[in-house]
Design a protein around this motif. Sequence first.
Motif, short mmCIF file in Angstrom:
data_model
loop_
_atom_site.label_atom_id
_atom_site.label_comp_id
_atom_site.label_asym_id
_atom_site.label_seq_id
_atom_site.Cartn_x
_atom_site.Cartn_y
_atom_site.Cartn_z
N THR A 83 -13.10 -14.42 -10.94
CA THR A 83 -13.91 -13.05 -10.58
C THR A 83 -13.48 -12.05 -10.07
O THR A 83 -12.58 -10.80 -10.36
N GLY A 84 -11.92 -12.41 -9.36
CA GLY A 84 -10.76 -11.53 -9.13
C GLY A 84 -9.73 -12.08 -8.64
O GLY A 84 -9.42 -13.28 -8.61
N PHE A 85 -9.00 -11.55 -8.07
CA PHE A 85 -7.62 -11.74 -7.43
C PHE A 85 -7.32 -11.36 -5.96
O PHE A 85 -7.73 -10.04 -6.18
N SER A 86 -6.24 -11.96 -5.50
CA SER A 86 -6.27 -11.03 -3.71
C SER A 86 -4.51 -10.54 -4.22
O SER A 86 -3.87 -11.36 -4.62
N ILE A 87 -4.26 -8.92 -3.73
CA ILE A 87 -3.21 -8.84 -3.58
C ILE A 87 -2.25 -8.45 -2.15
O ILE A 87 -3.93 -8.04 -1.65
N ASN A 88 -1.55 -9.35 -2.13
CA ASN A 88 -1.18 -8.53 -0.57
C ASN A 88 -0.19 -8.09 -0.75
O ASN A 88 0.94 -8.21 -1.21
N PHE A 89 0.28 -6.66 -0.10
CA PHE A 89 1.30 -6.19 -0.12
C PHE A 89 2.40 -6.09 1.41
O PHE A 89 1.80 -7.12 2.55
N SER A 90 3.28 -5.59 1.51
CA SER A 90 4.57 -6.16 2.07
C SER A 90 3.82 -5.43 3.82
O SER A 90 4.74 -5.93 4.61
N ASP A 91 3.29 -4.85 3.32
CA ASP A 91 3.19 -3.24 4.85
C ASP A 91 1.82 -2.85 4.73
O ASP A 91 1.31 -2.88 3.39
N ASN A 92 1.02 -2.04 5.76
CA ASN A 92 -0.36 -1.46 4.91
C ASN A 92 -0.38 -0.13 4.03
O ASN A 92 0.67 0.23 4.75
N LEU A 93 -0.98 0.02 3.22
CA LEU A 93 -0.35 1.23 2.79
C LEU A 93 -0.80 2.12 2.98
O LEU A 93 -1.53 2.48 3.88
N LYS A 94 0.04 3.24 2.80
CA LYS A 94 0.35 5.00 3.57
C LYS A 94 -0.63 5.54 3.89
O LYS A 94 -1.44 6.80 4.28
N SER A 95 -1.48 6.17 2.72
CA SER A 95 -2.35 6.85 1.93
C SER A 95 -3.36 6.34 0.91
O SER A 95 -2.73 5.11 -0.35
N THR A 96 -3.81 7.18 0.86
CA THR A 96 -5.02 7.32 -0.96
C THR A 96 -4.24 7.42 -1.93
O THR A 96 -3.34 8.30 -2.21
N GLY A 97 -4.84 7.01 -3.36
CA GLY A 97 -4.06 8.05 -4.31
C GLY A 97 -2.76 6.54 -4.88
O GLY A 97 -2.74 6.84 -6.03
N TYR A 98 -3.33 5.60 -4.84
CA TYR A 98 -1.65 4.82 -5.14
C TYR A 98 -3.24 3.62 -6.18
O TYR A 98 -3.93 3.98 -6.17
#
Length: 106
Positions: A83-98
């Motif tokens: 059904t999908g996958f998880s994506i793990n970023f090195s830090d919290n995303l700072k802004s909406t719009g990515y």
Amino acid sequence: MANSFILSPITNGVSVILSGNNSSVNSSLQNYSWVTGLASGINTQFISYPIAVSSLPTTITPFLQNSIDNYIYLYNVSNITQTGFSINFSDNLKSTGYNLSVEIFV
């Protein structure tokens, strides 16, 4: 032969364009690509496939589109399901719009 569909809205309210082409690599593989928006303030997000897949993808290629700021995020993929996958970023995303461009081969 490529097929294009417009799916709107999906769970995060972002319209996506889904395209498929089974003439690449191996005639038994189907590839799909789409773009989805990402939420800010968190570092792990589950990305749902906008279509039903009958087996686990053999390849998942995510690409972070950051036209907002100069932040660089490292990321990896985990918890791959049908059904999908998880994506793990090195830090919290700072802004909406990515946005995240994704291509999968099933």
